[in-house]
Design a protein around this motif. Structure first.
Motif, PDB file in Angstrom:
ATOM      1  N   HIS A  49       4.504   5.511   2.490  1.00  0.00           N
ATOM      2  CA  HIS A  49       4.626   6.943   2.779  1.00  0.00           C
ATOM      3  C   HIS A  49       4.797   7.203   4.273  1.00  0.00           C
ATOM      4  N   LYS A  50       3.958   6.590   5.105  1.00  0.00           N
ATOM      5  CA  LYS A  50       3.955   6.892   6.532  1.00  0.00           C
ATOM      6  C   LYS A  50       5.069   6.184   7.307  1.00  0.00           C
ATOM      7  N   GLU A 100       0.079  -3.733  10.421  1.00  0.00           N
ATOM      8  CA  GLU A 100       0.535  -2.759   9.436  1.00  0.00           C
ATOM      9  C   GLU A 100       0.471  -3.268   7.998  1.00  0.00           C
ATOM     10  N   ASN A 101       0.934  -4.490   7.764  1.00  0.00           N
ATOM     11  CA  ASN A 101       0.946  -5.013   6.391  1.00  0.00           C
ATOM     12  C   ASN A 101       0.580  -6.489   6.348  1.00  0.00           C
ATOM     13  N   GLU A 146      -4.368  -7.398   1.862  1.00  0.00           N
ATOM     14  CA  GLU A 146      -3.117  -6.870   1.312  1.00  0.00           C
ATOM     15  C   GLU A 146      -2.224  -7.987   0.793  1.00  0.00           C
ATOM     16  N   THR A 189       0.850  -1.188   0.000  1.00  0.00           N
ATOM     17  CA  THR A 189       0.000   0.000   0.000  1.00  0.00           C
ATOM     18  C   THR A 189       0.889   1.242   0.000  1.00  0.00           C
ATOM     19  N   GLU A 190       0.443   2.257  -0.694  1.00  0.00           N
ATOM     20  CA  GLU A 190       1.157   3.535  -0.699  1.00  0.00           C
ATOM     21  C   GLU A 190       1.157   4.154   0.695  1.00  0.00           C
ATOM     22  N   ASP A 191       0.080   3.937   1.430  1.00  0.00           N
ATOM     23  CA  ASP A 191      -0.015   4.502   2.781  1.00  0.00           C
ATOM     24  C   ASP A 191       1.115   3.984   3.670  1.00  0.00           C
ATOM     25  N   HIS A 194       7.817   5.807  -1.521  1.00  0.00           N
ATOM     26  CA  HIS A 194       6.608   5.505  -2.297  1.00  0.00           C
ATOM     27  C   HIS A 194       6.697   4.099  -2.874  1.00  0.00           C
TER      28      HIS A 194
END
Length: 365
Positions: free
Chosen positions: A196-197, A231-232, A237, A191-193, A202
């Motif tokens: 990024h976070k 988280e992932n 996902e 995920t891009e989120d 990216h």
């Protein structure tokens, strides 16, 4: 040819001057814009005298001889020793970094003394290694040093292995991977989120690197995903990630799902339960990935390689030690003849067993 400014500072090529006088580094998609004497986020690339220079050329954070499976690479010269080294700095900002003392080092003087690419290649050869790994921190940030070392290795018949997050721009990526023979790329999430976070980067440039390596080079590719609780690790996902891998990279690209432990700036998350790793592995296999493994935990069954044709055990692994070996000299299953994807010698090495029985492989040059 690398142009030296001082014994550990070299000129680089991937940058340009902006209208406001700053210099933009074009090595990775972070595109750091640097004032005079300013360093990029990686800390080892600096605006010095109107150009971007690398300030850590030839300065290593340490050397070790590892089993190739530790990179992790399960389908590239199994059982052989790899000469591993890194420098300092990183172009990502992962809150969970498990090598943060190296990748986030600002103490350049703690690095070892000057070691030339030729000296590394000669040391790897002298210690009986089949390959050299650019690891511990991301080789993208020591691009020039890694390429020079890979060239020295190739001249001696040694292979080169990149352990990287894959966050690099198109031109330097092409230059780098023409000298690599294998790569393990961290696909940190899907995920891009998350990117990024949690990593300060990216997702899309990483996916582009993966597609480039697989579709436009002969580099052997494997993937690693550190599974972080909450988280992932969602089923959705992992479904999306593994489906993308099969559709864009192919079913033969091995995937490693490894266990997280609290570190650096992410101390509030628990260790990854083995059940989460096994779930990720099962999702990958269900979606057509031929070779899926778990790591940072002991599970002989989930660390071993199975024939995707008949399901029989091909390569047994107990931590880094190889046990069963059921490939013929053509790297095909002895039971059904199905080829096993990878780069194999006619017979496996036994370095993992040697490491398990004595020493951690750390050496000094």
């Amino acid at each position: 040819m690398t142009e030296f400014i001082t014994h550990d500072t070299v000129s680089t090529r991937y940058w340009h001057t902006l209208d406001d006088g700053r210099i933009q580094c074009d090595l990775c998609p972070r595109f750091c814009k640097l004032h005079k004497d300013q360093r990029g986020l990686c800390f080892v690339r600096q605006n010095l005298d109107g150009q971007v220079v690398m300030t850590s050329y030839g300065r290593s954070s340490g050397f070790a001889i590892d089993p190739i499976e530790k990179k992790p690479l399960n389908h590239f010269l199994p059982g052989t020793p790899v000469f591993s080294f890194g420098t300092a700095g990183c172009n990502l900002a992962c809150k969970f970094c498990q090598n943060w003392d190296i990748s986030k080092s600002r103490e350049m003087d703690t690095l070892m003394g000057q070691v030339s690419p030729e000296a590394i290649a000669q040391a790897a050869l002298a210690h009986g290694c089949d390959s050299v790994a650019y690891t511990y921190n991301d080789p993208v940030v020591f691009h020039e040093y890694a390429i020079d070392t890979a060239q020295a290795c190739r001249s001696l018949g040694l292979k080169s292995v990149a352990v990287s997050a894959g966050y690099v721009c198109e031109q330097p990526r092409a230059e780098f991977y023409q000298w690599m023979d294998a790569a393990n790329i961290d696909l940190k999430a899907f995920t891009e989120d998350f990117y990024h976070k949690i990593t300060g980067s990216h997702l899309q440039p990483v996916l582009e690197t993966l597609q480039y390596i697989k579709q436009e080079t002969s580099v052997w590719l494997e993937l690693t995903t550190l599974i972080i609780p909450g988280e992932n690790d969602s089923e959705a996902e992992l479904e999306a990630m593994t489906q993308w891998v099969v559709e864009n990279l192919g079913a033969d690209v091995p995937m490693h799902f490894t266990a997280f432990h609290p570190d650096w700036k992410m101390l509030d998350k628990p260790r990854t339960p083995v059940s989460s790793l096994l779930q990720a592995r099962q999702i990958a296999l269900k979606n057509g990935v031929h070779y899926a493994y778990i790591g940072n935990t002991h599970d002989k069954s989930a660390d071993s390689t199975y024939c995707h044709g008949c399901g029989k055990l091909l390569i047994g692994r107990d931590w880094y030690e190889l046990s069963e070996w059921n490939l013929d000299t053509q790297a095909c299953c002895r039971f059904c003849g199905e080829p096993c994807a990878g780069v194999f010698k006619p017979q496996p090495g036994n370095w993992g067993g040697e490491t398990a029985s004595g020493g951690d492989g750390t050496i000094r040059l």
